[in-house]
Enzyme design. Structure first.
Site: not given
Ligand code: G6P
Length: 603
Positions: A2, A27, A74, A100-101, A478, A482, A485, A501, A598
Site C-alpha cells: 500500500c 510498490r 495491496w 497503510n498497515g 542473488e 534476479k 523475480e 547430491h 518492493k
C-alpha cells in the site's frame, strides 16, 4: 504494498495526488482511490486495477478541491475490489481515511462498533478506523480539538500497524495524520504540505521533510503543522533536508527504472563509500561480542552472506546469516554478547523489523543498514548506517544490493581496526580496492551489449542452474533470484560441490548452466563440476575474473579482478543485466514483476 499520498495547499490537489500515486506504483498494488474535500463534502473516487483507471474516472468526474488524500491498496483483508479500495468512510460520511498497515484487533473493534449500530460495507480491517473516529467524535465538542481528540482516542484502541490520513467534512482546511509501525513523511512547500508513505512519491515537489514517529499524531493545514502524542501533548519536530536530487525518483530518459538503477551503481557505491563508518562502541564492547548475526530478507539477506565472509575473515568473530522470518520465530541464541546487523533497503520490511525488536529484547546490540532516511528499522536500532544508493524504485534490487555489500565491508574494516585482528596494511589496501569499484563497474557496463546478445539466445529457457563455490555461491543465489523475480524463469542456485547430491539428476541435453568463477583457490574444483554437467549435455555460461585453462564453455564474460570479498559486487552486475535483458525480450513488466512488492510491510 500500500502507498499513501496527501496534499494540503493552494493548488488543485487531484493532479498532485494522482502523480504521487504513480510514483508509488512500483510498490505493487491492486486498486487506487482518492478523497478530496470540496466545501463541506468529501468527494471519493475509487477504481480497481491501475492508477490510470482512477485517472480516467477522474477525468470524467472531476474533483476540484485543494486538500485531499489518496491510496494504492495491496489486498490483505478482502479481495482487490472497488468496495475494499481506500479511502474508507464512516457511516455518516463525515470522515474519509486512507490506511497503510494491518489492524490486528479489527474483529473485536468491528464487533464493538456493530453493537453500536455501525454497518460495514467492505471486508477490510481499515473500515473500523473511520467508524471508531466517528464514535469518539460524537462524544466530543465539534471543534478541531474534538476532531484531533477523536482520532487520538481511536488510535489508542488500534493494535497492529498503521499510517493514516483523515479528512473530516466539518474541517475543510485540515488533514490529521497518525502512525505506528508504518512510515509517513510530510514534505514542506510554500503554503502547502505534501504527505507520503515514501519520500520518492513527493520528491519532485520538495526536499524538506518531517518524519513522523510511532504513536505521533499531526494536525496539518496549508500554513501550519502541529505534532502531538496520543495524549495530545504537543512537541516540536525538526525539518530535515534531503540531499536526494529531484530526478532521483524519475526514469530520466531510461525505459525502465531497473536499467537506470543498474547503471547508477558506480555512483551509489561512490556515495556510500564517502561516509566514514565509526561504530559508537569501545574496544572493550566490541571485544565482548562472541558472535554476530546478520538478519534480512531477499536480496538484503544475500548481501549479508557476502558480508559474513568478509567480517569473519577480518574480525575473527563467528558470523551467522539468517532470514528474518525464520529468526524471529525460532528463539535464537542471542544475548548481550551478540552483535546483530539488520539489513533492509526500505527499512520497512515487517519481518526484519520484528527480528530486530526480538534481538533487542534479548539484550543484543543492534545495527540497522537501510537506504531510507528515518525508516522504521533505523529508528528501532541502537546504531544505524545508511547506504547512499538513492531511491530504488524497481522491485528487483540492484544498486541497493551492491551498496549494502560495500557498507558491510566498511563495517568489517571498522570492527577489525578496533579489534586489531587484521593488519593496518591489509585494511588500507582493501579500502583502496573498495574505491576502485565504481570504475570497475563502469567497465562491465561498457560491455553490456554482449550480455544483451546472450539474453536474446536464452530468453526462452525454462530452467537455469547457477553454480559456484565459496563467495561465488552467494552471487549465484542473488543471480538466480534476479532471474526468477523479473523474467519468471525457474532457476536454482547450488554450491557447485553439492550438485552430485541430487540436482545433477535435472541436467539434460541443452540445460543452461551458469558458473561463477572468482574463487581462485577453488577454481579447478568448480571447473570440474562444470565439466560434469557439460558431459551430460548442459550448455555452460561463465562469469569469471580468472584466467581459465583451455575449455569449451559456450560463453565467457570477464569481470575485473578485485579483492576476493569484493568480487561479488562486480560479478553480480552481468547477471543483473542478463535478467533485465531476458525480461525485456519477453516483454515483461520489469519494474513491477507479478505478485511482488518492493517493500513487504506485512508478515
Ligand atoms: C521484497 C523485494 C526484494 C527485497 C526484499 C527485502 O521481497 O521484492 O527485492 O530484497 O523485499 O526488502 P528490504 O527493503 O528489506 O531490503
Amino acid at each position: 504494498m500500500c502507498g499513501i499520498v496527501g496534499y494540503v495547499g493552494e493548488k488543485k490537489c487531484t493532479p498532485i495526488l494522482l502523480n504521487g500515486l504513480k510514483n508509488l506504483e512500483y510498490r505493487g498494488y491492486d486498486s487506487a482511490g482518492i478523497a478530496v474535500l470540496e466545501k463541506n463534502s468529501i468527494q471519493i473516487r475509487k477504481a480497481k486495477g491501475r492508477v490510470k483507471n482512477l485517472e480516467e474516472l477522474m477525468q470524467k468526474d472531476l474533483c476540484e478541491g485543494t486538500i485531499g488524500i489518496a491510496h494504492t491498496r495491496w489486498a490483505t483483508h478482502g479481495k482487490p475490489s472497488k468496495e475494499n479500495a481506500h479511502p474508507h468512510e464512516d457511516n455518516s460520511h463525515s470522515f474519509a481515511l486512507v490506511h497503510n498497515g494491518i489492524i490486528e484487533n479489527y474483529k473485536q473493534l468491528r464487533r464493538f462498533l456493530k453493537e453500536q449500530d455501525y454497518t460495514f460495507y467492505s471486508e477490510t480491517d481499515t473500515e473500523v478506523i473511520p467508524n471508531l473516529i466517528h464514535y469518539y467524535y460524537t462524544k466530543q465538542e465539534k471543534t478541531k480539538k474534538g476532531f484531533l481528540q477523536a482520532v487520538a482516542l481511536a488510535c489508542k484502541k488500534l493494535e497492529g500497524s498503521f499510517a493514516i490520513l483523515v479528512l473530516c467534512k466539518d474541517f475543510p482546511k485540515t488533514i490529521i495524520l497518525a502512525r505506528r509501525n508504518s512510515p509517513l513523511v510530510v514534505g514542506k512547500g510554500e503554503n502547502e504540505y505534501y504527505i507520503a508513505s515514501d519520500m520518492p512519491a513527493i520528491l519532485e515537489y520538495t526536499r524538506d521533510f518531517y518524519f513522523l514517529e510511532d504513536n505521533e499524531i499531526t494536525l496539518l493545514e496549508k500554513d501550519s503543522i502541529d505534532f502531538f502524542d496520543f495524549d495530545l501533548d504537543k512537541h516540536k519536530k525538526e525539518l530535515v533536508h534531503s540531499g536526494l536530487n529531484r530526478h532521483a525518483s524519475s526514469k530520466n530518459g531510461y525505459q525502465d527504472f531497473m536499467l537506470k538503477e543498474i547503471e547508477e551503481q558506480p555512483q551509489a557505491i561512490f556515495e556510500t563509500l564517502q561516509k566514514e563508518i565509526e561504530l559508537p562502541l569501545s574496544r572493550k564492547e566490541i571485544s565482548s561480542f562472541s558472535q554476530i548475526y546478520i538478519v534480512a530478507c531477499g536480496t538484503a539477506m544475500h548481501a549479508g552472506l557476502v558480508g559474513k565472509t568478509c567480517i569473519e575473515s577480518f574480525c575473527k568473530i563467528p558470523t551467522f546469516v539468517e532470514i528474518a522470518s525464520e529468526f524471529r520465530y525460532r528463539n535464537p541464541l542471542v544475548d548481550s554478547d551478540t552483535l546483530c546487523i539488520f539489513i533492509s533497503q526500505s527499512g520497512e520490511t515487517a519481518d526484519t523489523i520484528a527480528a530486530l525488536k526480538l534481538a533487542k529484547q534479548k539484550g543484543a546490540k543492534t545495527i540497522a543498514i537501510s537506504n531510507v532516511m528515518g525508516s522504521s528499522l533505523v529508528r528501532e536500532a541502537d546504531m544505524y548506517f545508511y547506504t547512499y544508493a538513492g531511491p530504488e524504485i524497481a522491485v528487483a534490487s540492484t544498486k541497493a544490493y551492491t551498496s549494502q555489500v560495500c557498507l558491510l565491508c566498511m563495517i568489517a574494516i571498522s570492527l577489525a581496526k578496533q579489534l586489531k585482528t587484521t593488519s593496518k596494511n591489509e585494511l588500507e589496501s582493501f579500502k583502496k580496492e573498495l574505491l576502485q569499484l565504481p570504475q570497475e563497474i563502469e567497465s562491465i557496463l561498457d560491455n553490456k551489449d554482449s550480455i544483451q546478445l546472450l539474453a536474446k539466445q536464452l530468453y526462452l529457457e525454462k530452467d537455469m542452474f547457477f553454480l559456484g563455490r565459496g563467495i561465488d555461491y552467494a552471487t549465484c543465489l542473488e543471480a538466480s533470484l534476479k532471474l526468477k523475480e523479473i523474467s519468471y524463469i525457474h532457476s536454482e542456485a547450488y554450491p557447485a560441490g553439492e550438485l552430485k547430491h541430487g540436482p545433477i539428476a535435472l541436467i539434460e541435453s541443452n540445460t543452461a548452466v551458469v558458473g561463477i568463477l572468482t574463487e581462485e583457490t577453488l577454481l579447478d574444483k568448480t571447473i570440474s563440476n562444470l565439466q560434469e554437467v557439460m558431459a551430460r549435455g548442459a550448455k555452460i555460461f561463465v562469469v569469471t575474473n580468472q584466467v581459465l585453462p583451455e575449455n569449451n564453455f559456450d560463453f565467457i564474460f570477464s569481470v575485473p579482478k578485485t579483492n576476493r570479498f569484493l568480487s561479488p559486487i562486480l560479478s553480480i552486475v552481468p547477471f543483473q543485466l542478463f535478467s533485465y535483458y531476458i525480461a525485456k525480450e519477453k516483454d515483461l513488466d520489469i519494474d513491477k514483476p507479478r505478485n511482488l512488492a518492493k517493500s513487504v510491510t506485512v508478515e
